[in-house]
Design a protein around this motif. Structure first.
Motif, PDB file in Angstrom:
ATOM      1  N   ASP A 154      37.536  34.477  40.867  1.00  0.00           N
ATOM      2  CA  ASP A 154      38.376  35.436  41.585  1.00  0.00           C
ATOM      3  C   ASP A 154      39.725  35.594  40.885  1.00  0.00           C
ATOM      4  O   ASP A 154      40.285  36.696  40.847  1.00  0.00           O
ATOM      5  CB  ASP A 154      38.589  34.997  43.039  1.00  0.00           C
ATOM      6  N   ALA A 155      40.251  34.505  40.336  1.00  0.00           N
ATOM      7  CA  ALA A 155      41.499  34.585  39.581  1.00  0.00           C
ATOM      8  C   ALA A 155      41.326  35.469  38.351  1.00  0.00           C
ATOM      9  O   ALA A 155      42.241  36.219  37.977  1.00  0.00           O
ATOM     10  CB  ALA A 155      41.960  33.186  39.169  1.00  0.00           C
ATOM     11  N   LEU A 156      40.156  35.408  37.730  1.00  0.00           N
ATOM     12  CA  LEU A 156      39.855  36.280  36.595  1.00  0.00           C
ATOM     13  C   LEU A 156      39.790  37.735  37.039  1.00  0.00           C
ATOM     14  O   LEU A 156      40.366  38.622  36.398  1.00  0.00           O
ATOM     15  CB  LEU A 156      38.526  35.852  35.965  1.00  0.00           C
ATOM     16  N   ARG A 157      39.116  37.979  38.143  1.00  0.00           N
ATOM     17  CA  ARG A 157      38.990  39.353  38.643  1.00  0.00           C
ATOM     18  C   ARG A 157      40.342  39.953  39.001  1.00  0.00           C
ATOM     19  O   ARG A 157      40.598  41.140  38.755  1.00  0.00           O
ATOM     20  CB  ARG A 157      38.068  39.349  39.877  1.00  0.00           C
ATOM     21  N   LEU A 158      41.236  39.130  39.533  1.00  0.00           N
ATOM     22  CA  LEU A 158      42.560  39.602  39.925  1.00  0.00           C
ATOM     23  C   LEU A 158      43.507  39.786  38.732  1.00  0.00           C
ATOM     24  O   LEU A 158      44.548  40.423  38.864  1.00  0.00           O
ATOM     25  CB  LEU A 158      43.194  38.614  40.917  1.00  0.00           C
ATOM     26  N   GLY A 159      43.154  39.224  37.600  1.00  0.00           N
ATOM     27  CA  GLY A 159      44.017  39.336  36.429  1.00  0.00           C
ATOM     28  C   GLY A 159      45.027  38.213  36.302  1.00  0.00           C
ATOM     29  O   GLY A 159      45.966  38.302  35.508  1.00  0.00           O
ATOM     30  N   ILE A 160      44.840  37.138  37.068  1.00  0.00           N
ATOM     31  CA  ILE A 160      45.740  35.983  36.959  1.00  0.00           C
ATOM     32  C   ILE A 160      45.419  35.190  35.699  1.00  0.00           C
ATOM     33  O   ILE A 160      46.318  34.726  34.998  1.00  0.00           O
ATOM     34  CB  ILE A 160      45.616  35.090  38.211  1.00  0.00           C
ATOM     35  N   VAL A 161      44.129  35.026  35.421  1.00  0.00           N
ATOM     36  CA  VAL A 161      43.707  34.292  34.227  1.00  0.00           C
ATOM     37  C   VAL A 161      42.906  35.227  33.329  1.00  0.00           C
ATOM     38  O   VAL A 161      42.430  36.291  33.743  1.00  0.00           O
ATOM     39  CB  VAL A 161      42.868  33.036  34.578  1.00  0.00           C
ATOM     40  N   HIS A 162      42.750  34.797  32.076  1.00  0.00           N
ATOM     41  CA  HIS A 162      42.081  35.628  31.079  1.00  0.00           C
ATOM     42  C   HIS A 162      40.666  35.160  30.763  1.00  0.00           C
ATOM     43  O   HIS A 162      39.867  35.930  30.232  1.00  0.00           O
ATOM     44  CB  HIS A 162      42.906  35.633  29.786  1.00  0.00           C
ATOM     45  N   GLU A 163      40.387  33.900  31.054  1.00  0.00           N
ATOM     46  CA  GLU A 163      39.085  33.347  30.716  1.00  0.00           C
ATOM     47  C   GLU A 163      38.760  32.227  31.694  1.00  0.00           C
ATOM     48  O   GLU A 163      39.656  31.490  32.127  1.00  0.00           O
ATOM     49  CB  GLU A 163      39.118  32.809  29.286  1.00  0.00           C
ATOM     50  N   VAL A 164      37.476  32.100  32.033  1.00  0.00           N
ATOM     51  CA  VAL A 164      37.020  31.058  32.952  1.00  0.00           C
ATOM     52  C   VAL A 164      35.933  30.240  32.264  1.00  0.00           C
ATOM     53  O   VAL A 164      35.027  30.793  31.632  1.00  0.00           O
ATOM     54  CB  VAL A 164      36.478  31.658  34.266  1.00  0.00           C
TER      55      VAL A 164
END
Length: 268
Positions: A180-190
């Motif tokens: 979800d953090a990736l989808r929101l644009g908080i992180v770049h890679e999971v």
């Protein structure tokens, strides 16, 4: 360059990369005032050192950072009771000064996010140039659920993901994980596990090494000014910076390396 002595941080200089590990695992690396001050001291000590090209922030013991230290809040309460009307203001604003310094740091800031990424830890994630998260990392802004506010963090969250999503996260305090953090644009890679996380970090550092150190510094300063200065003024200065880069040592070396089909001298 001499790194400061620290109690709450582990520092490891590996060539052009300074690894900074938040080291209070007994409290999930909750950010004490001592840690805030030590981070500021580290940022200040290396900001003009062009041999250091990236700072990697991560946490010890499987967590990045669980937010502010409750003990510091208790200490501020005692000061306030003793008549210091600015005790809470000073404590909170000091964190804001640190996260602003981190945001403006000329080196590339990379965060490796595991476990708790809450409050102040969430704020650090939002100012990083590259954020890499474990899929099971837990993100959130829990402040309003505690009767306080994400005072120094919220503006950086808005800058990171926009007003619409920031409002939802700040006003509900919901917790969510890496994807979800990736989808929101908080992180770049999971990454799905520790091995993938380490590989993602190594690949990011390889990419940073391919970029010319001064060109990266000037580019970061440029993108941070967007929205802060009139566009024409910004583009006028960018043109001057471009000319300086083309005529500078890095520009000449980069062009020669391209023609000769070899890595540039800084790619090491």
């Amino acid at each position: 360059m001499t790194l400061p002595t620290t109690e709450t941080l582990n520092l490891n200089l590996d060539g052009p990369v300074l690894h900074i590990t938040l080291n209070r695992p007994e409290s999930r690396n909750a950010m004490s005032l001592t840690m805030v001050n030590e981070l500021m001291a580290v940022f200040e000590s290396v900001k003009d050192d062009t041999s250091i090209r990236a700072l990697v922030l991560r946490g010890a013991g499987g967590h990045f950072c669980a937010g502010g230290d409750i003990k510091d809040m208790a200490g501020a309460r005692q000061k306030a009771a003793a008549g210091d009307s600015d005790a809470y203001v000073s404590l909170n604003r000091r964190f804001g000064e640190m996260i602003t310094a981190a945001n403006q740091q000329p080196q590339v800031i990379i965060t490796v996010l595991e476990g708790a990424v809450l409050g102040g830890g969430f704020g650090l994630a939002c100012i990083s140039d590259v954020a890499i998260a474990h899929a099971d990392a837990t993100f959130g802004l829990p402040e309003t659920g505690l009767g306080v506010i994400p005072a120094q963090i919220a503006p950086f969250v808005v800058e990171r993901i926009g007003l619409t999503q920031a409002r939802r996260l700040a006003l509900t305090g919901i917790r969510f994980q890496g994807n979800d953090a990736l989808r929101l644009g908080i992180v770049h890679e999971v990454a799905s596990d520790e091995s993938e996380l380490q590989t993602a970090l190594e690949n990011t550092l390889k990419a940073v090494r391919r970029c010319a150190p001064n060109a990266n510094r000037v580019t970061k300063a440029l993108v941070l000014k967007v929205g802060q200065e009139p566009m024409d003024t910004l583009l006028d200065q960018a043109a001057v910076d471009f000319a300086n880069a083309v005529n500078g040592e890095e520009g000449q070396e980069g062009t020669m390396a391209f023609v000769q089909k070899r890595p540039a001298s800084w790619n090491q």
